[in-house]
Design an enzyme around this catalytic site. Structure first.
Site, PDB file in Angstrom:
ATOM      1  N   SER A   6      -2.782  -0.865  -3.002  1.00 21.94           N
ATOM      2  CA  SER A   6      -3.698   0.200  -2.592  1.00 21.94           C
ATOM      3  C   SER A   6      -2.948   1.525  -2.542  1.00 21.94           C
ATOM      4  CB  SER A   6      -4.315  -0.140  -1.233  1.00 21.94           C
ATOM      5  OG  SER A   6      -5.381   0.721  -0.929  1.00 21.94           O
ATOM      6  N   ILE A  21       0.830  -1.196   0.000  1.00 19.13           N
ATOM      7  CA  ILE A  21       0.000   0.000   0.000  1.00 19.13           C
ATOM      8  C   ILE A  21       0.871   1.256   0.000  1.00 19.13           C
ATOM      9  CG2 ILE A  21      -0.194  -0.119   2.520  1.00 19.13           C
ATOM     10  CD1 ILE A  21      -3.012   1.132   2.261  1.00 19.13           C
ATOM     11  N   CYS A  22       0.360   2.322  -0.581  1.00 17.40           N
ATOM     12  CA  CYS A  22       1.005   3.636  -0.630  1.00 17.40           C
ATOM     13  C   CYS A  22       2.285   3.572  -1.470  1.00 17.40           C
ATOM     14  CB  CYS A  22       1.270   4.140   0.789  1.00 17.40           C
ATOM     15  SG  CYS A  22       1.705   5.903   0.869  1.00 17.40           S
ATOM     16  N   ALA A  23       3.439   3.869  -0.877  1.00 17.09           N
ATOM     17  CA  ALA A  23       4.700   3.832  -1.620  1.00 17.09           C
ATOM     18  C   ALA A  23       5.262   2.423  -1.737  1.00 17.09           C
ATOM     19  CB  ALA A  23       5.733   4.740  -0.949  1.00 17.09           C
TER      20      ALA A  23
END
Length: 232
Positions: A198, A152-154
């Site tokens: 995500s 998720i994210c980075a």
């Protein structure tokens, strides 16, 4: 449950030749007992297992939300610290006590899902996660085995470094688009086979629910979503 616990411990002691006089032996037997009891509490040997990797500076919401959601679904989640220090401080100063360090977590044969939260350790310019050979090898093995890889994210940039995004649809935080182009920006969570990605802290709950649906079933995910008043 007390009776079941006592019986489980008794069986372990009898089968393994339990010796109270040996502290080392006791420590080993105790660990075996805890594992056995964890299986009983979680629904037996068929219970799904997930590994969440935490590095110093991790994004707290991206870790705690899916861990919480998965445990509500009776998924056995092991939280592992990248370093030997099990107390891991997040980017916003919230510390989480990991269950084990990563080396210990890797002593288990396999996990049904690997979860990599974002935050500074996942940012390409920082490189904490992408430069750890253990993490890259684990992701590669998990993907090749067909088991769930999630980030998720980075953190999808770490998956990119491991080479497991090739030929897959995925999303991530917009800040890493320069490193991993062709992001699907239209979806908070993107699922492509055994890959789940995500976008960021605000999509952590949806990320967790997607993991539940994949590991268990949609009915379980929907039940948890309703219980926490989640509305997509």
């Amino acid at each position: 449950r007390t009776l079941r616990v006592c019986l489980a411990m008794a069986m372990i002691m009898a089968a393994e030749g339990f010796m109270l006089s040996s502290p080392t032996n006791w420590s080993t037997r105790r660990q075996q007992g805890v594992r056995a009891l964890a299986g009983m509490a979680g629904g037996g040997a068929g219970n799904k297992r997930a590994l969440c990797i935490l590095a110093e500076g991790f994004e707290e919401m991206e870790a705690v939300a899916p861990i919480d959601i998965l445990r509500r679904a009776s998924v056995e989640v092991t939280v592992a610290s990248l370093s030997q220090d099990r107390l891991v401080k997040g980017r916003n100063g919230i510390s989480v006590m990991a269950d084990v360090d990563l080396d210990s977590a890797l002593s288990f044969p396999s996990y049904d899902a690997i979860i990599v939260p974002g935050g500074p350790p996942a940012v390409p310019s920082v490189g904490t996660l992408k430069n750890d050979k253990r993490v890259l090898q684990l992701l590669q093995q998990q993907m090749s085995s067909g088991r769930i890889v999630s980030a998720i994210c980075a953190a999808p940039s770490v998956l990119h470094e491991a080479g497991v995004l090739e030929g897959k649809k995925y999303t991530a935080h917009f800040s890493v688009e320069g490193v991993i182009p062709q992001l699907d920006k239209s979806s908070a969570v993107v699922i492509d086979g055994n890959l789940i990605t995500s976008q960021g802290a605000g999509t952590g709950t949806q990320f967790g629910l997607a993991l539940v649906e994949k590991l268990k079933d949609k009915a379980t995910a929907d039940e948890i979503a309703a219980s926490i008043c989640w509305k997509a």
